[in-house]
Structures are given as structure tokens and as C-alpha cells.
Design an enzyme around this catalytic site. Structure first.
Site, PDB file in Angstrom:
ATOM      1  N   CYS A  88       0.851  -1.183   0.000  1.00 35.35           N
ATOM      2  CA  CYS A  88       0.000   0.000   0.000  1.00 35.35           C
ATOM      3  C   CYS A  88       0.890   1.238   0.000  1.00 35.35           C
ATOM      4  O   CYS A  88       1.855   1.332   0.756  1.00 35.35           O
ATOM      5  CB  CYS A  88      -0.941  -0.053   1.193  1.00 35.35           C
ATOM      6  SG  CYS A  88      -0.794   1.293   2.347  1.00 35.35           S
ATOM      7  N   GLU A  89       0.577   2.159  -0.898  1.00 35.13           N
ATOM      8  CA  GLU A  89       1.454   3.328  -1.046  1.00 35.13           C
ATOM      9  C   GLU A  89       1.287   4.340   0.090  1.00 35.13           C
ATOM     10  O   GLU A  89       2.092   5.249   0.230  1.00 35.13           O
ATOM     11  CB  GLU A  89       1.233   4.004  -2.397  1.00 35.13           C
ATOM     12  CG  GLU A  89      -0.109   4.671  -2.572  1.00 35.13           C
ATOM     13  CD  GLU A  89      -0.272   5.251  -3.971  1.00 35.13           C
ATOM     14  OE1 GLU A  89       0.461   4.848  -4.876  1.00 35.13           O
ATOM     15  OE2 GLU A  89      -1.150   6.108  -4.138  1.00 35.13           O
ATOM     16  N   HIS A  90       0.260   4.193   0.898  1.00 42.87           N
ATOM     17  CA  HIS A  90       0.067   5.138   2.001  1.00 42.87           C
ATOM     18  C   HIS A  90       0.873   4.766   3.232  1.00 42.87           C
ATOM     19  O   HIS A  90       1.240   5.638   4.018  1.00 42.87           O
ATOM     20  CB  HIS A  90      -1.416   5.232   2.364  1.00 42.87           C
ATOM     21  CG  HIS A  90      -2.266   5.717   1.226  1.00 42.87           C
ATOM     22  ND1 HIS A  90      -3.499   5.199   0.924  1.00 42.87           N
ATOM     23  CD2 HIS A  90      -2.021   6.675   0.297  1.00 42.87           C
ATOM     24  CE1 HIS A  90      -3.990   5.812  -0.127  1.00 42.87           C
ATOM     25  NE2 HIS A  90      -3.112   6.703  -0.538  1.00 42.87           N
ATOM     26  N   HIS A  91       1.119   3.469   3.440  1.00 40.97           N
ATOM     27  CA  HIS A  91       1.816   3.026   4.649  1.00 40.97           C
ATOM     28  C   HIS A  91       3.037   2.166   4.351  1.00 40.97           C
ATOM     29  O   HIS A  91       3.745   1.768   5.268  1.00 40.97           O
ATOM     30  CB  HIS A  91       0.859   2.236   5.541  1.00 40.97           C
ATOM     31  CG  HIS A  91      -0.355   3.016   5.965  1.00 40.97           C
ATOM     32  ND1 HIS A  91      -1.542   2.988   5.260  1.00 40.97           N
ATOM     33  CD2 HIS A  91      -0.546   3.863   7.012  1.00 40.97           C
ATOM     34  CE1 HIS A  91      -2.426   3.775   5.858  1.00 40.97           C
ATOM     35  NE2 HIS A  91      -1.845   4.324   6.915  1.00 40.97           N
ATOM     36  N   GLN A 129      -5.291  -0.502  -3.948  1.00 37.26           N
ATOM     37  CA  GLN A 129      -5.967  -1.671  -4.516  1.00 37.26           C
ATOM     38  C   GLN A 129      -6.819  -1.320  -5.741  1.00 37.26           C
ATOM     39  O   GLN A 129      -6.832  -2.054  -6.730  1.00 37.26           O
ATOM     40  CB  GLN A 129      -6.831  -2.326  -3.426  1.00 37.26           C
ATOM     41  CG  GLN A 129      -7.479  -3.618  -3.902  1.00 37.26           C
ATOM     42  CD  GLN A 129      -8.276  -4.297  -2.801  1.00 37.26           C
ATOM     43  OE1 GLN A 129      -7.965  -4.132  -1.624  1.00 37.26           O
ATOM     44  NE2 GLN A 129      -9.297  -5.041  -3.180  1.00 37.26           N
ATOM     45  N   HIS A 157      -5.538  -5.729   4.107  1.00 35.22           N
ATOM     46  CA  HIS A 157      -4.500  -4.704   4.192  1.00 35.22           C
ATOM     47  C   HIS A 157      -3.899  -4.701   5.594  1.00 35.22           C
ATOM     48  O   HIS A 157      -4.610  -4.442   6.574  1.00 35.22           O
ATOM     49  CB  HIS A 157      -5.103  -3.324   3.892  1.00 35.22           C
ATOM     50  CG  HIS A 157      -5.526  -3.167   2.456  1.00 35.22           C
ATOM     51  ND1 HIS A 157      -4.945  -2.238   1.617  1.00 35.22           N
ATOM     52  CD2 HIS A 157      -6.438  -3.843   1.720  1.00 35.22           C
ATOM     53  CE1 HIS A 157      -5.503  -2.341   0.415  1.00 35.22           C
ATOM     54  NE2 HIS A 157      -6.414  -3.303   0.455  1.00 35.22           N
ATOM     55  N   CYS A 159      -2.032  -2.566   6.911  1.00 35.28           N
ATOM     56  CA  CYS A 159      -2.113  -1.234   7.532  1.00 35.28           C
ATOM     57  C   CYS A 159      -3.434  -1.073   8.280  1.00 35.28           C
ATOM     58  O   CYS A 159      -3.533  -0.253   9.191  1.00 35.28           O
ATOM     59  CB  CYS A 159      -1.926  -0.130   6.496  1.00 35.28           C
ATOM     60  SG  CYS A 159      -3.138  -0.138   5.171  1.00 35.28           S
TER      61      CYS A 159
HETATM   62 ZN    ZN Z   1      -2.289   1.531   3.877  1.00 36.76          ZN
END
Ligand code: ZN
Length: 198
Positions: A88-91, A129, A157, A159
């Protein structure tokens, strides 16, 4: 599954390596990067991360070239339960699960193993995703010009589940439907029932 497509590792001269940065991160976490268990961790992490993002060095053109065949077959082709592992590119934490791909050929099909490799190629990048799902669908649409294509990803996920944001077993489901899969309820329902194995 073996990935033979070349992995390109971009090296930028004069910048700190990922391993150097991880060493600093370990210090920031209050740990001792020189203790035995952590001594080689920065290099291991860099190697693992390079592999997990090796999809940047690949392109769908090369991957599918030579694996497309002309046929008269026009029934739905379904590849179920392709394992997906992405970040995941956020975490920068993993999300993983299963991907189901289907298309209605228009005189052209592709080797089934190539579909799984295409999924891997886009999964081994920093992703969300929904984008991963639509990139797979768009690539098949571009390269095979089918009557339609459908992609569904069901994933957990880390995260979310590790931080207790969601219940441990909750799945995120995303789908991309193009052409006949968007326009025809019958086609979409056929795909969904094949995926559910009923
Ligand atoms: Zn994430």
C-alpha cells in the site's frame, strides 16, 4: 512462478542508499543497528524492497509479446484465485489476497500464465488496490482488444488489520469492468458466478 523479465534497479549516484536510510530509521526507532540481529537488516530490507517493487522495471508490452494467439474461441476466459501481494502506497505495508481475471476474446487470447505475471507486474509497485485492479483490466483491454474484461481483487491490508482499524478478517473488494462486462449484466453475472464457484 518464475519471473524472467529483467529487473531494472535504478541507482542514483551521490544519494544515500535505501540501506543507509533504513539504518537511520532503526536508530530513530530507538534500536541499536549494530546489535547482532539488526546488523545486516538494512541490506536485507533494501534487497526485499527492490524485489517487491520490481514491477517498475517491467512493461506489459514485453511481458505479453509472443504469448498472444489468434483463435476463433469467443467464450469467456477466466483465471481465478491468482495470489496477489502488493504494498500500500500510504503506509508501505503489504496488502494481499486473490485476484480474478476474465475476458471475452475478440479473435485473440493470451497464455494463461501471462495473466498471472501481468498481475504480479502491477502488484510489485507501490499501489492502492483500486488502481491495481484497473491497471490490470486496462492492460488486458489495450493488448488483447477483447469484447470485454473484468477484474476483481479481494485483499486484506496489514495497515488496517495490524493497527486494529478494521476487524481482523475484513476483506477489501475492488472491481474493474470494461466493455461487455460493464454493459451486459448477463456477462458480469457469469463472471461472478464462476468466481464464486457456483
Ligand atoms: Zn495503507
Amino acid at each position: 512462478m518464475s519471473d524472467t523479465t529483467e529487473i531494472v534497479v535504478p541507482e542514483v549516484a551521490g544519494r544515500e542508499s535505501i540501506a543507509d536510510l533504513v539504518r537511520k530509521m532503526i536508530v530513530q526507532l530507538g534500536e541499536d543497528p549494530d546489535r547482532e540481529g539488526l546488523r545486516r537488516t538494512p541490506e536485507r530490507f533494501e534487497k526485499a524492497l527492490r524485489y517487491l517493487t520490481s514491477g517498475y522495471g517491467q512493461d506489459p508490452e514485453k511481458l505479453l509479446n509472443g504469448a498472444m494467439f489468434s483463435v476463433c474461441y469467443d467464450e469467456m476466459v477466466v483465471v481465478k484465485d491468482i495470489e496477489v501481494y502488493s504494498l500500500c502506497e500510504h503506509h508501505l505495508l503489504p496488502f494481499f489476497g486473490r485476484c480474478h481475471v476474465a475476458y471475452l476474446p475478440n479473435k485473440k487470447v493470451v497464455g494463461l500464465s501471462k495473466i498471472a505475471r501481468l498481475v504480479n507486474m502491477y502488484a510489485r509497485r507501490l499501489q492502492i488496490q483500486e488502481r491495481l485492479t484497473s491497471q490490470i483490466a486496462e492492460a488486458i483491454n489495450d493488448k488483447l482488444s477483447p469484447q470485454g474484461v473484468g477484474v476483481i481483487i479481494e485483499a486484506r491490508h496489514l495497515c488496517m488489520v495490524m493497527r486494529g482499524v478494521e476487524k481482523q478478517n475484513s476483506m477489501a473488494v475492488s472491481s474493474a469492468m470494461l466493455g461487455a462486462f460493464r454493459d451486459s449484466k448477463q456477462t458480469r453475472d457469469e463472471f461472478l458466478s464462476l468466481v464464486r464457484g457456483k
